[in-house]
Scaffold this motif. Structure first.
Motif, mmCIF file in Angstrom:
data_model
loop_
_atom_site.group_PDB
_atom_site.id
_atom_site.type_symbol
_atom_site.label_atom_id
_atom_site.label_comp_id
_atom_site.label_asym_id
_atom_site.label_seq_id
_atom_site.Cartn_x
_atom_site.Cartn_y
_atom_site.Cartn_z
ATOM 1 N N ARG A 14 -57.379 18.614 25.203
ATOM 2 C CA ARG A 14 -57.811 17.590 26.156
ATOM 3 C C ARG A 14 -56.787 17.402 27.272
ATOM 4 O O ARG A 14 -57.149 17.271 28.444
ATOM 5 C CB ARG A 14 -58.023 16.249 25.436
ATOM 6 N N GLU B 157 -57.911 17.820 31.025
ATOM 7 C CA GLU B 157 -58.041 16.598 31.816
ATOM 8 C C GLU B 157 -56.986 16.472 32.904
ATOM 9 O O GLU B 157 -57.221 15.817 33.922
ATOM 10 C CB GLU B 157 -58.023 15.373 30.901
ATOM 11 N N ILE C 148 -64.764 19.115 28.890
ATOM 12 C CA ILE C 148 -64.136 17.815 28.642
ATOM 13 C C ILE C 148 -65.088 16.889 27.894
ATOM 14 O O ILE C 148 -64.682 16.215 26.933
ATOM 15 C CB ILE C 148 -63.682 17.169 29.969
ATOM 16 N N TYR D 247 -65.158 17.711 24.230
ATOM 17 C CA TYR D 247 -64.007 17.230 23.468
ATOM 18 C C TYR D 247 -64.005 15.709 23.346
ATOM 19 O O TYR D 247 -63.519 15.155 22.354
ATOM 20 C CB TYR D 247 -62.699 17.726 24.099
ATOM 21 N N CYS E 165 -63.878 13.541 19.877
ATOM 22 C CA CYS E 165 -62.893 12.476 19.655
ATOM 23 C C CYS E 165 -63.523 11.153 19.248
ATOM 24 O O CYS E 165 -62.801 10.233 18.844
ATOM 25 C CB CYS E 165 -62.081 12.245 20.933
ATOM 26 N N THR F 124 -52.954 10.602 27.584
ATOM 27 C CA THR F 124 -53.377 11.443 26.464
ATOM 28 C C THR F 124 -52.343 11.440 25.352
ATOM 29 O O THR F 124 -52.670 11.328 24.169
ATOM 30 C CB THR F 124 -53.623 12.894 26.939
#
Length: 233
Positions: free
Chosen positions: A95, A99, A161, A164, A168, A212
Motif C-alpha cells: 500500500r 499510495e 489501491i 488493497y 485491509c 501508512t
C-alpha cells in the motif's frame, strides 16, 4: 429516472441466489470479525447460522477460500484465515508503494472540487465512545484513500489501491474496535490534505507514507496487546 422507470428496473433485477446470500452473509461476518480469525467452522454449523441448507454454504465457502478469507481442510472443515504480523506488514508495504505514487500524481491532477470533497471525508471520526459505527468509519477511510487514488488519473493504479483497501477492511475493523484511532487518523489525513492543497508532490508522498506507517505500527501494537484479537506472530 422516473418512478415508473425505477419500478421497471427493480422488476428486472435478478434475485440474489442462495449461494450469493450465503457468500455475502459469511463475508460480512468475517470482515467484521463476528467470525474471528482462526475460528474453525463446519458447513452444518454455518448452515444453521444462516438458516439455509449446506449446498449454498459449501459453494460460498469455495469463493471465500479463493479470496483467502477461509482455509479448507479435507475431512476436517474450514478455518477463518488467521491474521499474522507478516500479513499486516506485507499489505502495508505494498500500500505504501502504491499510495505514495498516487499522492504525488494527485497533488497536481486533483481538481479543487475533489479536494473539497476530500476535506469532508477527513472530517469523519470514530472513537469508542462516539456515535459513528465502526463500519461507517472504515468505509469513510477507504473512500478517502480511494479518492486520492482516483485523483492520480491512472485507472490501473486506482484499481490496485482499491483492491488493497478492500483487503485491509478486516484489519481496520479489528484495530478500530480496540483503540481510538480518531486523533491519529485526523492528524494524518489533515497533513495529507494540506500537502495536496499546496500542490506539493514531495510533501504529499511523504505525508501518505507517514500515515501508512503510523497505521501499520498502531494496528500491530494494538492487536499484539489485545489477547482477544487472535493475531498470530
Amino acid at each position: 429516472m422516473s418512478t415508473g422507470q425505477k419500478a421497471a428496473t427493480k422488476r428486472n433485477e435478478k434475485p440474489q441466489s442462495l449461494t450469493d446470500q450465503a457468500y455475502s452473509g459469511l463475508r460480512e461476518e468475517i470482515i467484521t470479525c463476528r467470525l474471528r480469525p482462526g475460528t474453525e467452522v463446519g458447513e452444518q454449523e454455518l448452515a444453521l447460522r444462516l438458516n439455509m441448507s449446506k449446498t449454498p454454504v459449501r459453494e460460498s465457502l469455495v469463493r471465500l477460500t479463493l479470496e483467502g478469507l477461509v482455509e479448507a481442510f479435507p475431512r476436517r472443515g474450514y478455518r477463518i484465515t488467521p491474521v499474522t504480523v507478516k500479513d499486516i506488514t506485507d499489505i502495508f508495504t505494498v500500500r505504501k508503494a502504491l499510495e505514495t505514487v498516487a499522492a504525488e500524481l494527485a497533488a497536481v491532477r486533483m481538481s479543487e472540487e475533489e479536494l473539497d470533497a476530500l476535506k469532508t471525508l477527513a472530517d469523519q471520526t470514530y472513537g469508542q465512545d462516539s456515535s459513528l459505527p465502526v463500519l461507517e468509519f472504515v468505509s469513510a477511510n477507504n473512500i478517502f484513500h480511494a479518492a486520492i487514488a482516483e485523483g492520480a488519473r491512472v485507472p490501473r493504479l486506482r484499481a490496485l489501491i482499491t483492491g488493497y483497501l478492500e483487503e485491509c477492511t478486516r484489519l481496520f475493523h479489528m484495530g478500530a474496535t480496540i483503540r481510538d484511532v480518531t486523533p491519529e487518523t485526523q492528524q494524518d489525513h489533515t497533513r495529507i490534505i494540506d500537502a495536496l492543497c499546496s500542490r506539493d508532490p514531495a510533501a504529499s508522498r511523504e505525508a501518505i507514507a507517514l500515515h501508512t506507517e503510523n497505521t501499520r505500527r498502531g494496528l500491530i501494537s494494538a492487536l499484539i496487546s489485545d489477547e482477544a484479537s487472535s493475531l498470530e506472530l
